[in-house]
Design a protein around this motif. Structure first.
Motif, mmCIF file in Angstrom:
data_model
loop_
_atom_site.group_PDB
_atom_site.id
_atom_site.type_symbol
_atom_site.label_atom_id
_atom_site.label_comp_id
_atom_site.label_asym_id
_atom_site.label_seq_id
_atom_site.Cartn_x
_atom_site.Cartn_y
_atom_site.Cartn_z
ATOM 1 N N PHE A 18 0.873 -1.389 0.042
ATOM 2 C CA PHE A 18 0.074 -0.206 -0.020
ATOM 3 C C PHE A 18 0.784 1.138 0.606
ATOM 4 O O PHE A 18 0.077 2.286 -0.985
ATOM 5 N N LEU A 19 1.734 1.061 1.134
ATOM 6 C CA LEU A 19 2.802 2.427 0.372
ATOM 7 C C LEU A 19 2.979 2.615 -0.606
ATOM 8 O O LEU A 19 3.659 3.398 -1.072
ATOM 9 N N TYR A 22 0.793 3.792 -3.445
ATOM 10 C CA TYR A 22 0.856 5.617 -2.635
ATOM 11 C C TYR A 22 2.229 6.633 -2.981
ATOM 12 O O TYR A 22 1.787 7.685 -3.566
ATOM 13 N N ILE A 25 1.167 7.211 -6.612
ATOM 14 C CA ILE A 25 0.690 8.126 -7.331
ATOM 15 C C ILE A 25 0.778 9.072 -6.871
ATOM 16 O O ILE A 25 0.430 9.968 -7.490
ATOM 17 N N THR A 26 1.204 9.039 -5.938
ATOM 18 C CA THR A 26 1.821 10.554 -4.996
ATOM 19 C C THR A 26 2.711 11.047 -6.244
ATOM 20 O O THR A 26 2.912 12.364 -6.334
ATOM 21 N N CYS A 40 4.505 17.334 -2.386
ATOM 22 C CA CYS A 40 4.387 16.296 -2.656
ATOM 23 C C CYS A 40 5.642 15.703 -1.911
ATOM 24 O O CYS A 40 5.698 14.404 -1.661
ATOM 25 N N LYS A 43 4.673 15.155 1.354
ATOM 26 C CA LYS A 43 3.921 13.804 1.629
ATOM 27 C C LYS A 43 4.804 12.382 1.858
ATOM 28 O O LYS A 43 4.395 11.529 2.783
ATOM 29 N N TRP A 47 7.085 9.277 5.182
ATOM 30 C CA TRP A 47 7.149 7.731 4.692
ATOM 31 C C TRP A 47 8.304 6.816 4.731
ATOM 32 O O TRP A 47 8.282 5.924 4.840
#
Length: 139
Positions: A18-19, A22, A25-26, A40, A43, A47
């Protein structure tokens, strides 16, 4: 006990998948100018440490449970995440820096890295799933 190791690794791998999605997508949003570089990078940078910890957790679990092949499969990615985090130049915002992300094709290389990690985590997901099923059958 072996099944528990693979269940935890499977859950960890799901989080890393999932990371990775993410990140893709970002970075795609930045590439299409739906988001500015500063937003960007902030965000994505928050992580980096959780990704590194999650990858190291899987690596350590495999080492402690003596699954050497899977440990050696995880070790290069964990080492790469640690290397990437420790080699951030002074003055940069983090691994993803808004002033440099559009220079020297860094956006493309970050995107390629995220895609490779996604493929790697999907491969690990199926290895962990197979190993978990095998461990549950043998118990």
């Amino acid at each position: 006990m072996e099944a528990v190791v693979f269940i935890v690794s499977l859950a960890d791998c799901c989080a890393l998948i999932f990371l990775s999605v993410y990140f893709i997508i970002t970075l795609s949003d930045l590439e299409c100018d739906y988001i500015n570089a500063r937003a960007c990078c902030s965000k994505l940078n928050k992580w980096i440490i959780p990704e590194m910890v999650a990858q190291c957790l899987s690596t350590m679990l495999m080492m402690v449970s003596m699954h050497w092949f899977i440990f050696l499969l995880n070790l290069p990615v964990a080492a790469w995440n640690i290397y990437r985090y420790t080699k951030v130049p002074m003055g940069n915002m983090g691994v993803f820096d808004p002033t440099e992300i559009h220079n020297r094709g860094l956006l493309k290389s970050h995107m390629k890295e995220a895609m490779i990690k996604l493929g790697y985590h999907l491969l690990c997901f199926f290895i962990y799933l197979y190993s978990m099923i095998l461990a549950l059958i043998n118990d």
